[in-house]
Design a protein around this motif. Structure first.
Motif, PDB file in Angstrom:
ATOM      1  N   SER A 182       8.982  -6.950  -7.213  1.00 20.24           N
ATOM      2  CA  SER A 182       9.772  -5.775  -7.592  1.00 20.24           C
ATOM      3  C   SER A 182       8.914  -4.766  -8.326  1.00 20.24           C
ATOM      4  O   SER A 182       7.910  -5.115  -8.967  1.00 20.24           O
ATOM      5  CB  SER A 182      10.957  -6.200  -8.463  1.00 20.24           C
ATOM      6  OG  SER A 182      10.505  -6.878  -9.623  1.00 20.24           O
ATOM      7  N   LEU A 183       9.295  -3.502  -8.204  1.00 16.50           N
ATOM      8  CA  LEU A 183       8.587  -2.423  -8.885  1.00 16.50           C
ATOM      9  C   LEU A 183       8.807  -2.514 -10.401  1.00 16.50           C
ATOM     10  O   LEU A 183       9.813  -3.063 -10.824  1.00 16.50           O
ATOM     11  CB  LEU A 183       9.078  -1.078  -8.349  1.00 16.50           C
ATOM     12  CG  LEU A 183       8.871  -0.846  -6.850  1.00 16.50           C
ATOM     13  CD1 LEU A 183       9.477   0.483  -6.426  1.00 16.50           C
ATOM     14  CD2 LEU A 183       7.387  -0.897  -6.493  1.00 16.50           C
ATOM     15  N   PRO A 184       7.898  -1.995 -11.219  1.00 17.57           N
ATOM     16  CA  PRO A 184       6.680  -1.271 -10.828  1.00 17.57           C
ATOM     17  C   PRO A 184       5.546  -2.216 -10.406  1.00 17.57           C
ATOM     18  O   PRO A 184       5.483  -3.369 -10.866  1.00 17.57           O
ATOM     19  CB  PRO A 184       6.311  -0.527 -12.112  1.00 17.57           C
ATOM     20  CG  PRO A 184       6.819  -1.418 -13.210  1.00 17.57           C
ATOM     21  CD  PRO A 184       8.092  -2.017 -12.676  1.00 17.57           C
ATOM     22  N   LEU A 185       4.675  -1.708  -9.529  1.00 21.18           N
ATOM     23  CA  LEU A 185       3.524  -2.448  -9.039  1.00 21.18           C
ATOM     24  C   LEU A 185       2.300  -1.534  -9.020  1.00 21.18           C
ATOM     25  O   LEU A 185       2.429  -0.307  -8.977  1.00 21.18           O
ATOM     26  CB  LEU A 185       3.781  -2.986  -7.628  1.00 21.18           C
ATOM     27  CG  LEU A 185       4.856  -4.068  -7.489  1.00 21.18           C
ATOM     28  CD1 LEU A 185       5.189  -4.285  -6.013  1.00 21.18           C
ATOM     29  CD2 LEU A 185       4.399  -5.380  -8.130  1.00 21.18           C
ATOM     30  N   LEU A 186       1.143  -2.144  -9.048  1.00 22.07           N
ATOM     31  CA  LEU A 186      -0.102  -1.393  -8.974  1.00 22.07           C
ATOM     32  C   LEU A 186      -0.490  -1.258  -7.506  1.00 22.07           C
ATOM     33  O   LEU A 186      -0.612  -2.255  -6.797  1.00 22.07           O
ATOM     34  CB  LEU A 186      -1.202  -2.116  -9.753  1.00 22.07           C
ATOM     35  CG  LEU A 186      -2.507  -1.361  -9.998  1.00 22.07           C
ATOM     36  CD1 LEU A 186      -2.254  -0.125 -10.855  1.00 22.07           C
ATOM     37  CD2 LEU A 186      -3.521  -2.278 -10.674  1.00 22.07           C
ATOM     38  N   ALA A 187      -0.681  -0.034  -7.038  1.00 30.75           N
ATOM     39  CA  ALA A 187      -1.077   0.226  -5.655  1.00 30.75           C
ATOM     40  C   ALA A 187      -2.572   0.509  -5.592  1.00 30.75           C
ATOM     41  O   ALA A 187      -3.105   1.271  -6.397  1.00 30.75           O
ATOM     42  CB  ALA A 187      -0.291   1.406  -5.095  1.00 30.75           C
ATOM     43  N   LYS A 188      -3.241  -0.130  -4.622  1.00 29.02           N
ATOM     44  CA  LYS A 188      -4.688   0.060  -4.452  1.00 29.02           C
ATOM     45  C   LYS A 188      -5.001   0.192  -2.963  1.00 29.02           C
ATOM     46  O   LYS A 188      -4.416  -0.525  -2.142  1.00 29.02           O
ATOM     47  CB  LYS A 188      -5.465  -1.149  -4.987  1.00 29.02           C
ATOM     48  CG  LYS A 188      -5.283  -1.470  -6.449  1.00 29.02           C
ATOM     49  CD  LYS A 188      -6.099  -2.708  -6.812  1.00 29.02           C
ATOM     50  CE  LYS A 188      -5.963  -3.078  -8.282  1.00 29.02           C
ATOM     51  NZ  LYS A 188      -6.742  -4.299  -8.606  1.00 29.02           N
ATOM     52  N   PRO A 189      -5.941   1.067  -2.588  1.00 25.27           N
ATOM     53  CA  PRO A 189      -6.411   1.063  -1.201  1.00 25.27           C
ATOM     54  C   PRO A 189      -6.966  -0.319  -0.863  1.00 25.27           C
ATOM     55  O   PRO A 189      -7.731  -0.893  -1.643  1.00 25.27           O
ATOM     56  CB  PRO A 189      -7.511   2.122  -1.191  1.00 25.27           C
ATOM     57  CG  PRO A 189      -7.169   3.028  -2.318  1.00 25.27           C
ATOM     58  CD  PRO A 189      -6.586   2.134  -3.384  1.00 25.27           C
ATOM     59  N   ARG A 190      -6.574  -0.848   0.292  1.00 24.50           N
ATOM     60  CA  ARG A 190      -6.948  -2.226   0.643  1.00 24.50           C
ATOM     61  C   ARG A 190      -8.461  -2.396   0.721  1.00 24.50           C
ATOM     62  O   ARG A 190      -8.983  -3.481   0.414  1.00 24.50           O
ATOM     63  CB  ARG A 190      -6.301  -2.594   1.986  1.00 24.50           C
ATOM     64  CG  ARG A 190      -6.543  -4.014   2.407  1.00 24.50           C
ATOM     65  CD  ARG A 190      -5.636  -4.420   3.553  1.00 24.50           C
ATOM     66  NE  ARG A 190      -6.011  -5.709   4.113  1.00 24.50           N
ATOM     67  CZ  ARG A 190      -5.330  -6.359   5.044  1.00 24.50           C
ATOM     68  NH1 ARG A 190      -4.203  -5.827   5.533  1.00 24.50           N
ATOM     69  NH2 ARG A 190      -5.740  -7.526   5.504  1.00 24.50           N
ATOM     70  N   HIS A 191      -9.173  -1.348   1.112  1.00 23.90           N
ATOM     71  CA  HIS A 191     -10.632  -1.431   1.226  1.00 23.90           C
ATOM     72  C   HIS A 191     -11.315  -0.435   0.288  1.00 23.90           C
ATOM     73  O   HIS A 191     -12.427   0.011   0.552  1.00 23.90           O
ATOM     74  CB  HIS A 191     -11.061  -1.172   2.673  1.00 23.90           C
ATOM     75  CG  HIS A 191     -10.420  -2.092   3.657  1.00 23.90           C
ATOM     76  ND1 HIS A 191      -9.307  -1.742   4.390  1.00 23.90           N
ATOM     77  CD2 HIS A 191     -10.706  -3.373   4.003  1.00 23.90           C
ATOM     78  CE1 HIS A 191      -8.953  -2.758   5.167  1.00 23.90           C
ATOM     79  NE2 HIS A 191      -9.777  -3.753   4.940  1.00 23.90           N
ATOM     80  N   GLY A 192     -10.668  -0.115  -0.825  1.00 22.78           N
ATOM     81  CA  GLY A 192     -11.203   0.884  -1.742  1.00 22.78           C
ATOM     82  C   GLY A 192     -12.207   0.307  -2.724  1.00 22.78           C
ATOM     83  O   GLY A 192     -12.401  -0.906  -2.821  1.00 22.78           O
ATOM     84  N   SER A 193     -12.844   1.217  -3.467  1.00 24.26           N
ATOM     85  CA  SER A 193     -13.784   0.825  -4.515  1.00 24.26           C
ATOM     86  C   SER A 193     -13.867   1.948  -5.541  1.00 24.26           C
ATOM     87  O   SER A 193     -13.355   3.057  -5.314  1.00 24.26           O
ATOM     88  CB  SER A 193     -15.174   0.532  -3.939  1.00 24.26           C
ATOM     89  OG  SER A 193     -15.711   1.679  -3.308  1.00 24.26           O
ATOM     90  N   SER A 194     -14.505   1.654  -6.682  1.00 23.64           N
ATOM     91  CA  SER A 194     -14.720   2.639  -7.756  1.00 23.64           C
ATOM     92  C   SER A 194     -13.421   3.239  -8.276  1.00 23.64           C
ATOM     93  O   SER A 194     -13.369   4.413  -8.652  1.00 23.64           O
ATOM     94  CB  SER A 194     -15.651   3.763  -7.266  1.00 23.64           C
ATOM     95  OG  SER A 194     -16.886   3.240  -6.859  1.00 23.64           O
ATOM     96  N   SER A 195     -12.342   2.441  -8.267  1.00 23.26           N
ATOM     97  CA  SER A 195     -11.031   2.854  -8.797  1.00 23.26           C
ATOM     98  C   SER A 195     -10.398   4.005  -8.007  1.00 23.26           C
ATOM     99  O   SER A 195      -9.426   4.606  -8.459  1.00 23.26           O
ATOM    100  CB  SER A 195     -11.134   3.253 -10.280  1.00 23.26           C
ATOM    101  OG  SER A 195     -11.573   2.161 -11.052  1.00 23.26           O
ATOM    102  N   ARG A 196     -10.938   4.289  -6.827  1.00 17.24           N
ATOM    103  CA  ARG A 196     -10.397   5.384  -6.020  1.00 17.24           C
ATOM    104  C   ARG A 196      -8.983   5.059  -5.534  1.00 17.24           C
ATOM    105  O   ARG A 196      -8.731   3.994  -4.987  1.00 17.24           O
ATOM    106  CB  ARG A 196     -11.306   5.634  -4.811  1.00 17.24           C
ATOM    107  CG  ARG A 196     -10.814   6.712  -3.852  1.00 17.24           C
ATOM    108  CD  ARG A 196     -11.684   6.779  -2.616  1.00 17.24           C
ATOM    109  NE  ARG A 196     -11.700   5.530  -1.874  1.00 17.24           N
ATOM    110  CZ  ARG A 196     -10.749   5.162  -1.007  1.00 17.24           C
ATOM    111  NH1 ARG A 196      -9.674   5.939  -0.825  1.00 17.24           N
ATOM    112  NH2 ARG A 196     -10.842   4.022  -0.350  1.00 17.24           N
ATOM    113  N   GLY A 197      -8.060   6.006  -5.715  1.00 16.35           N
ATOM    114  CA  GLY A 197      -6.721   5.899  -5.141  1.00 16.35           C
ATOM    115  C   GLY A 197      -5.794   4.910  -5.812  1.00 16.35           C
ATOM    116  O   GLY A 197      -4.693   4.655  -5.313  1.00 16.35           O
ATOM    117  N   ILE A 198      -6.165   4.360  -6.956  1.00 12.31           N
ATOM    118  CA  ILE A 198      -5.316   3.386  -7.647  1.00 12.31           C
ATOM    119  C   ILE A 198      -4.225   4.124  -8.431  1.00 12.31           C
ATOM    120  O   ILE A 198      -4.499   5.122  -9.101  1.00 12.31           O
ATOM    121  CB  ILE A 198      -6.150   2.495  -8.581  1.00 12.31           C
ATOM    122  CG1 ILE A 198      -7.146   1.657  -7.768  1.00 12.31           C
ATOM    123  CG2 ILE A 198      -5.260   1.593  -9.423  1.00 12.31           C
ATOM    124  CD1 ILE A 198      -8.040   0.787  -8.609  1.00 12.31           C
TER     125      ILE A 198
END
Length: 345
Positions: free
Chosen positions: A174-190
């Motif tokens: 259930s929300l809230p949740l942390l969203a991250k790009p599946r193949h991301g790095s350097s904290s991009r798009g979190i």
């Protein structure tokens, strides 16, 4: 573009070491790939070579070497294609043949898979690439695969699911949740997701994962694996302050729980070689969870190096067939306070 030989810049941190007398005929040409701003990492290899008495010629490559501090700091800076392009490996092979490179050290996530899958091609021309096996690199580059690996290994990690599993009702997170790009790095798009509308917006972007948010102190643990895949060292440091995904202030510590997790992870990882690291959080009750694995030198490696975990020296020893001095004897309570510096051309 080839850049002229440059010397170390004024203002560089002085490291007191006992330098060995250079040995006749003992030399190596090494390439720091996608070097960017990794001046601290480059200097650690230069220092290690001096300690070992090695004649080390340091090359560094980047998309725009004239705009890379590490390329300017190196003995020679070289232009390279984007790491995710079809031209990348052929270009790097050409560079290694032309310059007689004996060791490549990759530094960014996007080049790791290409190097790991082409490792034998570099070996055939006498060049060793300090990278783990392809299966491990693929796992570490995929945050969903990393979560599943940690769960299967019985190592504490936050609950993690694919974005589409939440949208389709296949997950009970259930929300809230942390969203991250599946193949991301350097904290991009979190980002933190608190409303379903945010999920639907993310579904139109790149693949995302959703993860239970962890509270507490954040740590990076630097790991070193020898050429046989045996873990030889684990150095935790607390990330006291982070800027743009990289530790700005950190301190080494010997924490039994983090070190136990590190050695358990080291036993579970198959095909690990050279430097790796993982990130974890420790809650106020003393529990810890790993939430990311990186199959490369972490940005905070200079702290481990200064504490006595000399991964760069151990890689040079391995490449040149010297006695291995790798071990877990490093200093606790070494504090790193990073600051901005500049290279002038």
């Amino acid at each position: 573009m080839d850049l002229p030989v440059t010397s170390q810049r004024e203002g560089a941190a002085h490291v007191s070491t006992d330098h060995a007398t250079p040995q006749p005929g003992r030399s190596l040409r090494m390439l720091l790939s996608s070097a960017g701003r990794r001046v601290g990492l480059l200097r650690s290899f230069r220092e290690a070579a001096a300690v070992l008495g090695i004649g080390l010629r340091l090359y560094a490559s980047d998309l725009m070497p004239e705009c890379s501090a590490a390329c300017v700091e190196a003995d020679m800076g070289l232009a390279a294609p984007p790491a995710d392009s079809e031209d990348f490996i052929p270009a790097m092979l050409d560079i290694c043949k032309r310059e007689r490179i004996g060791l490549i050290v990759p530094t960014i996530d996007t080049e790791l898979i290409a190097y790991s899958e082409a490792r034998d091609r570099f070996s055939a021309i006498g060049c060793q690439v300090a990278v783990s096996d392809p299966a491990l690199v693929h796992m570490a580059r995929d945050k969903l695969a990393t979560a599943r690996f940690l769960s299967d290994a019985g190592i504490p990690s936050p609950a993690t699911v694919a974005l589409e599993d939440v949208l389709d009702g296949r997950s009970d997170l259930s929300l809230p949740l942390l969203a991250k790009p599946r193949h991301g790095s350097s904290s991009r798009g979190i980002m933190m997701v608190e409303e379903r509308g945010q999920l639907e917006a993310l579904s139109r972007a790149e693949p995302y994962i959703l993860q239970q948010f962890l509270y507490g102190r954040e740590f990076t643990v630097s790991l070193y694996f020898d050429g046989a895949g045996r873990m030889r060292c684990a150095v935790p440091h607390e990330r006291l302050r982070v800027r743009s995904g990289e530790v700005e202030k950190g301190v080494t510590l010997r924490n039994p729980l983090l070190q136990d997790m590190a050695w358990r992870l080291g036993q579970a990882l198959q095909g690990a070689r050279g430097a790796m690291c993982f990130q974890a959080r420790m809650d106020e009750d003393g529990g810890a969870s790993i939430f990311e694995i990186n199959a490369r030198f972490g940005g905070g490696y200079p702290l481990a190096h200064r504490a006595g975990a000399r991964f760069s020296q151990w890689l040079l020893e391995e490449r040149l067939g010297l006695p291995c001095t790798a071990g877990d004897d490093w200093r606790e309570d070494v504090l790193m306070l990073r600051f901005d510096d500049a290279v002038f051309i």
